[in-house]
Write a protein that holds these residues in place. Structure first.
Motif, PDB file in Angstrom:
ATOM      1  N   THR A  12      -5.748   6.516   3.407  1.00 35.49           N
ATOM      2  CA  THR A  12      -5.112   7.552   4.362  1.00 35.49           C
ATOM      3  C   THR A  12      -3.646   7.534   3.947  1.00 35.49           C
ATOM      4  O   THR A  12      -3.009   6.840   3.645  1.00 35.49           O
ATOM      5  N   PRO A  13      -3.082   8.992   4.617  1.00 32.94           N
ATOM      6  CA  PRO A  13      -1.618   9.043   4.793  1.00 32.94           C
ATOM      7  C   PRO A  13      -0.899   7.923   5.518  1.00 32.94           C
ATOM      8  O   PRO A  13       0.165   7.512   4.981  1.00 32.94           O
ATOM      9  N   GLU A  14      -1.538   7.449   6.332  1.00 35.31           N
ATOM     10  CA  GLU A  14      -0.844   6.285   7.247  1.00 35.31           C
ATOM     11  C   GLU A  14      -0.869   4.945   6.282  1.00 35.31           C
ATOM     12  O   GLU A  14       0.179   4.200   6.796  1.00 35.31           O
ATOM     13  N   ASN A  15      -1.524   4.976   5.593  1.00 42.20           N
ATOM     14  CA  ASN A  15      -1.732   3.581   4.733  1.00 42.20           C
ATOM     15  C   ASN A  15      -0.917   3.810   3.368  1.00 42.20           C
ATOM     16  O   ASN A  15      -0.945   2.961   2.646  1.00 42.20           O
ATOM     17  N   ARG A  16      -0.466   4.941   3.203  1.00 38.99           N
ATOM     18  CA  ARG A  16       0.373   5.234   1.836  1.00 38.99           C
ATOM     19  C   ARG A  16       1.275   4.087   1.453  1.00 38.99           C
ATOM     20  O   ARG A  16       1.460   3.844   0.219  1.00 38.99           O
ATOM     21  N   SER A  17       2.071   3.560   2.198  1.00 37.13           N
ATOM     22  CA  SER A  17       3.159   2.741   2.026  1.00 37.13           C
ATOM     23  C   SER A  17       2.443   1.218   1.745  1.00 37.13           C
ATOM     24  O   SER A  17       3.463   0.487   1.475  1.00 37.13           O
ATOM     25  N   ARG A  18       1.495   0.990   2.074  1.00 35.11           N
ATOM     26  CA  ARG A  18       0.771  -0.335   2.291  1.00 35.11           C
ATOM     27  C   ARG A  18      -0.461  -0.613   1.337  1.00 35.11           C
ATOM     28  O   ARG A  18      -1.055  -1.673   1.322  1.00 35.11           O
ATOM     29  N   VAL A  19      -0.800   0.329   0.495  1.00 33.72           N
ATOM     30  CA  VAL A  19      -2.152   0.415  -0.421  1.00 33.72           C
ATOM     31  C   VAL A  19      -1.668  -0.663  -1.463  1.00 33.72           C
ATOM     32  O   VAL A  19      -0.259  -0.875  -1.882  1.00 33.72           O
ATOM     33  N   PHE A  20      -2.732  -1.024  -1.980  1.00 36.90           N
ATOM     34  CA  PHE A  20      -2.529  -2.012  -3.474  1.00 36.90           C
ATOM     35  C   PHE A  20      -1.682  -0.986  -4.422  1.00 36.90           C
ATOM     36  O   PHE A  20      -2.046   0.000  -4.366  1.00 36.90           O
ATOM     37  N   PRO A  21      -0.656  -1.359  -4.861  1.00 38.06           N
ATOM     38  CA  PRO A  21      -0.003  -0.657  -5.751  1.00 38.06           C
ATOM     39  C   PRO A  21      -0.772   0.317  -6.747  1.00 38.06           C
ATOM     40  O   PRO A  21      -0.280   1.442  -7.288  1.00 38.06           O
ATOM     41  N   LEU A  22      -1.651  -0.268  -7.596  1.00 41.60           N
ATOM     42  CA  LEU A  22      -2.372   0.505  -8.377  1.00 41.60           C
ATOM     43  C   LEU A  22      -3.052   1.592  -7.581  1.00 41.60           C
ATOM     44  O   LEU A  22      -3.096   2.678  -8.366  1.00 41.60           O
ATOM     45  N   LEU A  23      -3.358   1.482  -6.535  1.00 47.73           N
ATOM     46  CA  LEU A  23      -3.967   2.562  -5.781  1.00 47.73           C
ATOM     47  C   LEU A  23      -3.135   3.793  -5.383  1.00 47.73           C
ATOM     48  O   LEU A  23      -3.589   5.015  -5.564  1.00 47.73           O
ATOM     49  N   PHE A  24      -2.025   3.416  -5.374  1.00 46.29           N
ATOM     50  CA  PHE A  24      -0.905   4.386  -5.091  1.00 46.29           C
ATOM     51  C   PHE A  24      -0.778   5.210  -6.231  1.00 46.29           C
ATOM     52  O   PHE A  24      -0.805   6.428  -6.152  1.00 46.29           O
ATOM     53  N   VAL A  49     -14.098  -4.937 -11.233  1.00 46.37           N
ATOM     54  CA  VAL A  49     -13.347  -5.475 -10.306  1.00 46.37           C
ATOM     55  C   VAL A  49     -13.142  -4.730  -9.170  1.00 46.37           C
ATOM     56  O   VAL A  49     -13.531  -3.487  -8.947  1.00 46.37           O
ATOM     57  N   CYS A  50     -13.251  -5.374  -7.728  1.00 50.41           N
ATOM     58  CA  CYS A  50     -13.112  -4.729  -6.650  1.00 50.41           C
ATOM     59  C   CYS A  50     -11.768  -5.155  -6.101  1.00 50.41           C
ATOM     60  O   CYS A  50     -11.074  -5.956  -5.985  1.00 50.41           O
ATOM     61  N   ILE A  51     -10.967  -4.059  -5.719  1.00 46.14           N
ATOM     62  CA  ILE A  51      -9.709  -4.029  -5.167  1.00 46.14           C
ATOM     63  C   ILE A  51      -9.677  -3.652  -3.552  1.00 46.14           C
ATOM     64  O   ILE A  51     -10.146  -2.775  -3.085  1.00 46.14           O
ATOM     65  N   LEU A  52      -9.243  -4.944  -3.028  1.00 43.38           N
ATOM     66  CA  LEU A  52      -8.988  -4.650  -1.528  1.00 43.38           C
ATOM     67  C   LEU A  52      -7.793  -3.447  -1.241  1.00 43.38           C
ATOM     68  O   LEU A  52      -6.923  -3.719  -1.613  1.00 43.38           O
ATOM     69  N   PRO A  53      -8.256  -2.384  -0.544  1.00 42.59           N
ATOM     70  CA  PRO A  53      -7.450  -1.210  -0.571  1.00 42.59           C
ATOM     71  C   PRO A  53      -6.032  -1.260  -0.143  1.00 42.59           C
ATOM     72  O   PRO A  53      -4.934  -0.774  -0.515  1.00 42.59           O
ATOM     73  N   VAL A  54      -5.680  -2.028   1.090  1.00 39.11           N
ATOM     74  CA  VAL A  54      -4.586  -2.352   1.847  1.00 39.11           C
ATOM     75  C   VAL A  54      -3.974  -3.663   1.807  1.00 39.11           C
ATOM     76  O   VAL A  54      -4.605  -4.624   1.499  1.00 39.11           O
ATOM     77  N   ASP A  55      -2.809  -3.725   1.713  1.00 39.74           N
ATOM     78  CA  ASP A  55      -1.838  -5.114   2.009  1.00 39.74           C
ATOM     79  C   ASP A  55      -2.757  -5.952   3.072  1.00 39.74           C
ATOM     80  O   ASP A  55      -3.051  -5.803   3.987  1.00 39.74           O
ATOM     81  N   LEU A  56      -2.771  -7.273   2.314  1.00 33.56           N
ATOM     82  CA  LEU A  56      -3.212  -8.404   3.224  1.00 33.56           C
ATOM     83  C   LEU A  56      -2.825  -8.645   4.475  1.00 33.56           C
ATOM     84  O   LEU A  56      -3.563  -8.735   5.603  1.00 33.56           O
ATOM     85  N   GLY A  57      -1.673  -8.294   4.637  1.00 31.17           N
ATOM     86  CA  GLY A  57      -0.973  -8.572   5.972  1.00 31.17           C
ATOM     87  C   GLY A  57      -1.370  -7.462   6.869  1.00 31.17           C
ATOM     88  O   GLY A  57      -1.366  -7.976   8.198  1.00 31.17           O
ATOM     89  N   TYR A  58      -1.685  -6.482   6.606  1.00 27.76           N
ATOM     90  CA  TYR A  58      -2.407  -5.384   7.323  1.00 27.76           C
ATOM     91  C   TYR A  58      -3.383  -5.819   8.231  1.00 27.76           C
ATOM     92  O   TYR A  58      -3.638  -5.561   9.305  1.00 27.76           O
ATOM     93  N   TYR A  59      -4.500  -6.339   7.358  1.00 28.57           N
ATOM     94  CA  TYR A  59      -5.672  -6.751   8.000  1.00 28.57           C
ATOM     95  C   TYR A  59      -5.334  -7.888   8.899  1.00 28.57           C
ATOM     96  O   TYR A  59      -6.058  -8.108   9.976  1.00 28.57           O
ATOM     97  N   LEU A  60      -4.434  -8.929   8.638  1.00 27.06           N
ATOM     98  CA  LEU A  60      -4.246  -9.958   9.715  1.00 27.06           C
ATOM     99  C   LEU A  60      -3.326  -9.521  10.775  1.00 27.06           C
ATOM    100  O   LEU A  60      -3.782 -10.064  12.112  1.00 27.06           O
ATOM    101  N   HIS A  61      -2.364  -8.571  10.720  1.00 22.56           N
ATOM    102  CA  HIS A  61      -1.713  -8.293  11.875  1.00 22.56           C
ATOM    103  C   HIS A  61      -2.352  -7.375  12.576  1.00 22.56           C
ATOM    104  O   HIS A  61      -2.282  -7.161  13.917  1.00 22.56           O
ATOM    105  N   SER A  62      -3.470  -6.412  12.218  1.00 22.89           N
ATOM    106  CA  SER A  62      -4.024  -5.390  12.943  1.00 22.89           C
ATOM    107  C   SER A  62      -5.473  -6.139  13.377  1.00 22.89           C
ATOM    108  O   SER A  62      -6.303  -5.287  13.940  1.00 22.89           O
TER     109      SER A  62
END
Length: 342
Positions: A12-24, A49-62
């Motif tokens: 999403t636009p909100e996750n633009r800055s924290r996505v897995f860099p390849l996906l950016f 391969v399967c790529i977790l879309p967003v930074d690991l910290g995002y899932y832990l903090h939210s």
């Protein structure tokens, strides 16, 4: 071409800055070069391969760890490897069952499935410096440059200690999920080591000490001025001193490579990108806090004018062709396809 699966609903636009860099590059920028090597598939079964879309910290903090665990479990059920991105200065160690990408950490503590990414640097010769790149000649004494935060005062040391205590407390309170760190007052240590270089009669020191990041620049004109001073210092010196900052990696190290100069890297148990594929000793001086003065002198004296020019060219080529964001992951895909180890 490497086939990957990810949960595109998270892009999403909100996750633009924290996505897995390849996906950016693939989804947001739609980079055509990246799309030559990677293809998105809409099922786990069809993926390499399967790529977790967003930074690991995002899932832990939210408090969305269950989503992350479900994604990994679904991939594991299909016997697929999972790529995870741990962002930030410190990063978070994770399960040995996934492939973790992070900026830094401690080599001795990271598992074999952890891959260090470079700091992705834009070419200063295209953005800052209005000239063409050229190697510089060998001088009788090695010229070492540095512009940055280096402060030997007690006040600075106390400030760094207070920051460390705050970070440690947040980890204890589970407000911060990054790896535990030992106290490392980087600005103070940097100042002390640079002063040793200045005291050596065998080395030419070209240092600008600052007590704040980018000299505390706030206006755009100040930022342009301090950035230009930073890169001009690297450009005019054959070597640049590189010591870790808050996290156990040096952005200056990659900036020096991009400038086609030779980094002096103080080894603080670092893991460099492609540490199994690249002979980093051919590109930089890797030394310790105890032997760095002699290492600089010995390296300089043992290489001819032509050899040092060639190292400069190789470093710039490495930065341009391997260590930028797109080519880094293209290289990763080639390693996967050749070795099937990722």
């Amino acid at each position: 071409m490497l086939k990957f699966y990810t949960d595109i609903t998270q892009l999403t636009p909100e996750n633009r800055s924290r996505v897995f860099p390849l996906l950016f590059d693939w989804f947001y920028l739609e980079n055509p070069k990246v799309k030559e090597y990677f293809i998105f598939v809409d099922t786990i079964e069809a993926a390499d391969v399967c790529i977790l879309p967003v930074d690991l910290g995002y899932y832990l903090h939210s408090k969305r760890k269950h989503e992350m665990n479900l994604f990994i479990a679904s991939a594991k059920k299909q016997d697929k490897k999972v790529w995870v991105y741990s962002a930030g200065d410190f990063g978070t160690s994770f399960s040995d069952e996934v492939i973790t990408f992070r900026l830094g950490g401690f080599h001795s503590k990271m598992n074999a499935n952890t891959f260090v990414m470079p700091s992705f640097i834009n070419d200063p010769y295209h953005t800052i410096l209005s000239k063409e790149w050229q190697p510089i000649n060998k001088t009788i004494k090695p010229s070492v440059g540095f512009v940055g935060n280096a402060d030997g005062s007690f006040v600075k040391w106390v400030k760094e200690l207070l920051i460390y205590f705050k970070q440690t407390l947040n980890r204890f309170l589970k407000k911060d999920f990054t790896d535990h760190q030992v106290f490392f007052p980087s600005s103070s240590i940097r100042f002390r080591l640079l002063e040793k270089i200045k005291a050596s009669e065998m080395i030419l020191a070209d240092f600008v000490y600052r007590n704040k990041y980018r000299a505390g620049a706030t206006s755009e004109s100040q930022k342009v001025k301090t950035t230009l001073e930073f890169y001009e210092n690297i450009e005019r010196n054959l070597y640049t001193f590189c010591l870790r900052g808050s996290g156990n990696f040096s952005v200056r190290f990659y900036e020096t490579l991009m400038m086609g100069r030779i980094p002096i890297l103080i080894d603080t148990d670092v893991r460099l990108p492609f540490h199994k594929e690249i002979n980093w000793n051919a590109h930089c001086i890797i030394c310790t806090k105890n032997n760095f003065i002699q290492k600089i002198i010995d390296f300089h004296n043992s290489h001819s004018i032509d050899e040092l020019k060639n190292i400069q060219l190789q470093n710039r080529t490495l930065a341009l062709n391997t260590l930028n964001r797109q080519n880094y992951f293209i290289s990763i895909s080639k390693i996967y396809q050749n070795k099937h180890e990722l």
